[in-house]
Write a protein that holds these residues in place. Structure first.
Motif, PDB file in Angstrom:
ATOM      1  N   ILE A 166       0.832  -1.201   0.000  1.00 19.95           N
ATOM      2  CA  ILE A 166       0.000   0.000   0.000  1.00 19.95           C
ATOM      3  C   ILE A 166       0.867   1.252   0.000  1.00 19.95           C
ATOM      4  O   ILE A 166       0.598   2.214  -0.726  1.00 19.95           O
TER       5      ILE A 166
ATOM      6  N   GLY B 127       1.087   4.104  -2.900  1.00 17.96           N
ATOM      7  CA  GLY B 127       0.899   5.517  -2.587  1.00 17.96           C
ATOM      8  C   GLY B 127       2.056   6.365  -3.100  1.00 17.96           C
ATOM      9  O   GLY B 127       1.840   7.456  -3.641  1.00 17.96           O
TER      10      GLY B 127
ATOM     11  N   ALA C  75       1.767   9.228  -5.955  1.00 22.31           N
ATOM     12  CA  ALA C  75       2.243  10.586  -5.673  1.00 22.31           C
ATOM     13  C   ALA C  75       3.243  11.046  -6.738  1.00 22.31           C
ATOM     14  O   ALA C  75       3.211  12.212  -7.152  1.00 22.31           O
TER      15      ALA C  75
END
Length: 59
Positions: free
Chosen positions: A18, A22, A26
């Motif tokens: 996860i 992320g 980003a």
């Protein structure tokens, strides 16, 4: 030792996955942000700029 491996395996399969997703998201959002268009255009055109013979370019 087996418990440590199992813990790290579960951690890598869940939370770290996860976190890496992320980070990836980003990076993509940072690259396509509205203010970066001019920077990307400048970087793309930089290879076509000619340098003066004495080494002083249009930096």
């Amino acid at each position: 030792m087996h418990d440590t491996y199992t813990f790290l395996r579960h951690f890598a399969d869940s939370w770290f996955l996860i976190a890496m997703f992320g980070f990836f998201a980003a990076c993509i959002l940072w690259a396509v942000r509205p203010g970066s268009r001019a920077l990307h255009a400048d970087a793309a055109a930089s290879i076509f700029r000619e340098r003066a013979p004495d080494g002083e370019g249009d930096q």
